[in-house]
Write a protein that holds these residues in place. Structure first.
Motif, short mmCIF file in Angstrom:
data_model
loop_
_atom_site.label_atom_id
_atom_site.label_comp_id
_atom_site.label_asym_id
_atom_site.label_seq_id
_atom_site.Cartn_x
_atom_site.Cartn_y
_atom_site.Cartn_z
N UNK A 36 10.50 -8.49 -11.25
CA UNK A 36 10.58 -8.01 -9.87
C UNK A 36 11.40 -8.99 -9.03
N UNK A 37 12.32 -8.46 -8.26
CA UNK A 37 13.18 -9.29 -7.41
C UNK A 37 12.79 -9.18 -5.93
N UNK A 38 11.95 -8.23 -5.63
CA UNK A 38 11.42 -8.06 -4.28
C UNK A 38 10.05 -7.44 -4.38
N UNK A 39 9.26 -7.62 -3.33
CA UNK A 39 7.94 -7.01 -3.23
C UNK A 39 7.95 -6.02 -2.05
N UNK A 40 7.19 -4.96 -2.22
CA UNK A 40 7.07 -3.98 -1.14
C UNK A 40 5.64 -3.99 -0.62
N UNK A 41 5.53 -3.83 0.70
CA UNK A 41 4.24 -3.84 1.37
C UNK A 41 4.06 -2.57 2.19
N UNK A 42 2.81 -2.09 2.23
CA UNK A 42 2.47 -0.97 3.11
C UNK A 42 2.04 -1.52 4.46
N UNK A 43 2.62 -1.00 5.54
CA UNK A 43 2.24 -1.37 6.91
C UNK A 43 2.12 -0.08 7.71
N UNK A 44 1.10 0.71 7.38
CA UNK A 44 1.02 2.06 7.92
C UNK A 44 0.66 2.12 9.40
N UNK A 151 2.27 -2.83 -2.04
CA UNK A 151 2.48 -1.48 -2.56
C UNK A 151 2.12 -1.44 -4.05
N UNK A 152 1.87 -0.26 -4.54
CA UNK A 152 1.54 -0.08 -5.95
C UNK A 152 2.83 -0.01 -6.77
N UNK A 153 2.81 -0.75 -7.89
CA UNK A 153 3.95 -0.70 -8.82
C UNK A 153 3.46 -0.14 -10.15
N UNK A 154 3.95 1.05 -10.51
CA UNK A 154 3.66 1.68 -11.79
C UNK A 154 4.98 2.16 -12.38
#
Length: 919
Positions: A36-44, A151-154
């Motif tokens: 992984x080169x970046x991470x994603x986040x949920x900010x709803x 965020x979920x990574x699948x």
């Protein structure tokens, strides 16, 4: 056992901000095989900050006004200060079109199995609860999806935005949250709660939990939650029934948890939160409309069903982790299968209408005979009959709101009932239990669900996944014939499968309206012949138990020894369709127009509460003022198409007789064919229609008009296009008319734009041209402000009035002027523009201008302007003229007579106003 991801947060309430200041630590482990080169986040929470966010666009698509017109303060959002790792700030950004997601650029690639710690500092302002049911209201906080989460990574990142679907992808996370807030607040949560410090004004609580996914947080000034401890888990809930004893509520709660443990398995966490707000996301429709003083069900039933539905949804959501946007139907299927079984087990004789079914008059209806579980098929049928049902595998964000909230979850439950009827209750229940036990607290998918069901059922159920759940085709089985052999010991049944599918269907033998035998027939092509042993049947039927959601169930019966395939039944008043009967409905009807006055009479028709492809109606009426027989009749058939460029074709004939002036009547007859187009993406608001029709009108001659030829025939070709959204609205129309004495064409285009600052502009263009015109009056001419409506297309309440209130009714058609100017008609050509824009809120300024050309005169330029009170756009509006070609109109002695208004009183049009967001 700890989760792979963990969150630690220091959260302080900021009452002035109506939100919270948060210092947060996210420990993320790469559990995938990918680098992984970046991470994603949920900010709803931040989905509410921008009217152009995916959430804002969805609201606009559904004509939801409250979000667009809310202030930035009311909508709330997130103010993110920094994201760091090991005291070094990391680069982060929000995608331009997804402001509720955050991409964090990593300085070093994160290899499989490696971990990283992110530190965040941010403040959130909680949106008002009027948008979703969760949020801030009068000092209380009801919060869902309030923390920034990984965020979920699948195999890929699930980069989903908040669309008010309540479907944030779930995952196991260890939480430790230190919450500081004023002492006056009561805290309800599924996390373990411990007070660690307290001052005169502030208390600090430690909220913790391992392998948790439910972090809903309710902070209340007056506590409404209670905790019920059972042998099967602990429930924190504020779902109540005022008339019910707390001990009874506790017993019901215990029974539900025991039922879920037996049918599924024990919930993986000790505590679960169930709120009234969760229930309101997906209520038991029907029960939620009942006022508190109406209690047509057994004591405790409404509480039981409310709690069961909400608790089961939370139970599944927070223990079976799926791709919640693509595979929600799996949880829906399990939830509603359990709910149907629960009602059958504990409330086997409960009717859809409860004890109202016993009231005289109501007990004559078919609706009174329906069981509580019959509601699911009925509400699904409302979409099937309109050709707007969608497959179970349709992603949540592609579903119409009615389908997402009601029809598709119900369809999933019906699908399980179908599968149980085909296989067995025991086998399917074993499959559900196996799926839950093997996939509890882990990510799963349709493949696992299919494997569990297939392993537990003896029959091949590939058709259930590959056809019923996946394909978007109508289902309609029909018995063409049923004949006994010479010995009368067997029956030869010819079945028709009207649409392509591979679905099995049951043939039942019926005697005394009861099923005496049943045999399942595997999927077949267009038709098949089946020979069955005669058990003394009077009739045979397919899908007798109605477990298959067919387009048409009325062709499922065929006589064997009876005179008719189905008995004939006449019903007084509207009712739910009974497919076992040939039904004719009879209801009294009322109406009003200025010349007939109030009129009343019976209406004979064949359509029930559900639409039919073939429909007819006959409505004779008596006018109390005209003292005459008036009324209407129609006959039409609708062809429906799936997976095609054309959506439907409707063809029919109709006629009517009403007064058009005092002691003057018109008879109108029409035949038509309409072709409707709708995108395959049903959420797209584009609609197109092409209509060909012939209209004949016979009118009584009037001594008060120079119009000497009262009878006329007109052939009409009309094309309409529309794309109606709250923030961007466009419609267009082209029309051609041909009659003995004239031929004309016209075109209309309307554009409406609602800007982010809530200013709105409206433009409308109209142009019309006579190709030839041999008429001697203006009856067929283009109108500047009030069309003569010789095709009887508009809902005038006083169509021939030239003075008085009814003459001031305004319909946006043809020239679209509000002031009554001269010349009022054009017998050669007309070109006009209508515009309006916001002054403040629902007060607009309007202006019209255009040219009117009559034979023998030069084109005349006309204009008007004034104030438009836009109370409910297109439904209730008032126009106050100010300045026009007549000069200043305000202050004139007859000014009150110059005011124009739009008012909508007919029920079908008003119904569209309140349901347009659902369909």
């Amino acid at each position: 056992m700890h989760a792979q991801q963990s969150i630690r947060a220091d959260v302080s309430m900021n009452e002035a901000l109506r939100g919270f200041d948060i210092q947060q630590e996210i420990n993320f482990k790469n559990t995938s095989k990918d680098t992984l080169y970046s991470l994603w986040l949920y900010d709803w929470v931040n989905a509410f900050s921008d009217k152009r966010s995916p959430l804002g666009k969805r609201y606009a698509q559904e004509y939801t006004r409250k979000f667009h017109f809310a202030s930035a303060e009311d909508r709330g959002g997130t103010n993110l200060d920094y994201i760091s790792n090991q005291n070094e700030n990391l680069a982060w950004k929000r995608p331009k079109k997804q402001v509720d997601l955050i991409e964090v650029k990593l300085k070093n690639a994160l290899l499989p199995g490696e971990e990283i710690q992110l530190n965040l500092a941010y403040a959130i302002s909680i949106p008002l609860d009027k948008f979703t049911g969760f949020g801030y209201n009068n000092g209380n906080f009801k919060m869902k999806y309030w923390l920034i989460q990984p965020a979920v990574y699948q195999n890929e990142w699930w980069k989903y935005s908040d669309l008010e679907l309540f479907d944030l992808p779930q995952q196991k996370i260890d939480y430790q949250i230190e919450l500081s807030l004023p002492k006056k607040y009561a805290v309800a949560t599924a996390l373990e709660k411990k007070e660690i410090s307290e001052t005169n004004e502030i208390k600090t609580l430690l909220l913790s939990g391992e392998n948790q996914s439910q972090i809903d947080l309710h902070l209340e000034l007056l506590n409404t939650f209670s905790t019920t401890v059972t042998d099967f888990g602990t429930i924190v809930s504020n779902i109540r029934e005022n008339q019910l004893n707390e001990n009874i509520e506790a017993l019901i709660t215990d029974r539900i948890l025991n039922f879920l443990k037996v049918r599924l398995d024990k919930f993986p966490n000790q505590r679960i939160l169930v709120s009234e707000n969760d229930y309101n996301i997906s209520p038991v429709y029907g029960l939620n409309q009942l006022p508190d003083f109406i209690r047509p069900f057994p004591d405790g039933f409404q509480f039981d069903i409310k709690l069961f539905k909400t608790l089961t949804a939370q139970y599944l959501k927070h223990s079976v982790f799926i791709n919640s946007r693509k595979d929600q139907w799996i949880l829906d299927a399990i939830q509603f299968s359990l709910m149907m079984e629960y009602v059958e087990l504990f409330y086997p004789n409960t009717k859809l209408l409860g004890t109202l079914s016993n009231i005289k008059g109501i007990n004559w209806t078919h609706a009174s005979t329906l069981d509580f579980n019959d509601q699911y098929d009925f509400l699904l049928q409302t979409m099937i009959r309109q050709n707007i049902d969608q497959t179970l595998m349709t992603p949540q964000d592609s579903l119409l709101r009615f389908n997402q909230k009601i029809a598709n979850p119900y369809k999933a439950g019906i699908a399980m009932a179908y599968l149980k009827d085909y296989s067995s209750n025991q086998e399917v229940n074993k499959g559900i239990k196996d799926f839950y036990a093997k996939n509890k607290s882990s990510h799963t998918n349709v493949t696992d669900f299919r494997k569990s069901l297939s392993n537990q059922t003896q029959k091949n159920i590939d058709w259930w996944f590959d056809d019923f759940a996946k394909e978007n085709e109508f289902i309609d089985f029909k018995i063409k014939s049923a004949k006994r052999n010479n010995n009368k010991d067997s029956i030869e049944v010819k079945l028709i499968n009207r649409y392509p599918n591979s679905l099995p269907v049951a043939i039942s033998q019926i005697k005394d309206d009861k099923e005496i035998s049943r045999v399942w027939i595997e999927g077949f092509g267009k038709d098949t012949v089946v020979k069955i042993k005669n058990e003394g049947a009077e009739r045979v039927a397919v899908n007798f138990n109605e477990v298959i959601p067919e387009l048409n169930k009325r062709n499922n019966y065929q006589r064997v020894t009876k005179l008719f395939s189905k008995p004939i039944q006449i019903r007084i008043l509207e009712d739910i369709e009974d497919p076992t009967k040939e039904q004719l409905f009879l209801i009294p009807e009322f109406g009003y127009n200025l010349y007939d006055g109030f009129y009343t009479g019976p209406k004979f028709y064949n359509t029930s509460l559900l639409p039919k492809q073939f429909s007819y109606s006959l409505s004779p009426k008596y006018g109390l003022v005209s003292n005459a027989l008036i009324g209407s009749g129609s006959l039409d058939y609708t062809f429906l198409f799936k997976n095609d460029d054309i959506f439907s074709i409707r063809t029919g004939i109709g006629g009517s007789r009403f007064s058009y002036d005092v002691d003057l009547f018109f008879n109108s007859y029409s035949t038509y064919a309409s072709f409707f187009y709708r995108p395959k993406d049903l959420r797209n608001n584009v609609r197109q229609a092409l209509t060909v029709r012939s209209t004949s009108v016979n009118r009584d001659r009037s001594e008060n008009t120079t119009f000497n030829e009262p009878n006329y025939d007109i052939y009409n070709l009309n094309y309409r296009y529309q794309n109606k959204n709250l923030d961007r609205f466009f419609t267009a129309q082209a029309d051609y008319q041909l009659s003995k004495n004239f031929s004309k064409i016209s075109a209309t285009a309307t554009f409406r734009k609602l800007f982010v600052n809530n200013r709105q502009i409206n433009f409308r263009f109209y142009g019309g041209l006579f190709l030839f015109n041999d008429t001697s009056t203006d009856f067929f001419s283009f109108a500047l402000d009030r069309p003569t409506d010789y095709m009887f297309d508009y809902n005038y309440y006083g169509r021939s009035e030239e003075s008085g209130l009814f003459s001031q009714q305004f319909i946006m058609a043809e020239g679209g002027f509000k002031s009554m100017l001269q010349p009022a008609f054009a017998n050669q050509w007309i070109a006009t523009t209508n515009a309006s824009t916001t002054i403040w809120n629902w007060i607009f300024a309007y202006g019209d201008m255009g040219f009117v050309k009559n034979e023998g005169s030069n084109p005349e330029f006309l204009y008007d302007s004034g104030i438009r009170l836009n109370l409910v756009e297109d439904y209730f509006e008032v126009y106050l003229p100010a300045y026009s070609s007549l000069g200043w109109e305000m202050g004139e002695s007859d000014y009150a007579e110059r005011i124009r208004f739009i008012v909508t009183l007919d029920i079908p049009t008003l119904f569209r106003l309140f349901t347009r967001k659902w369909y």
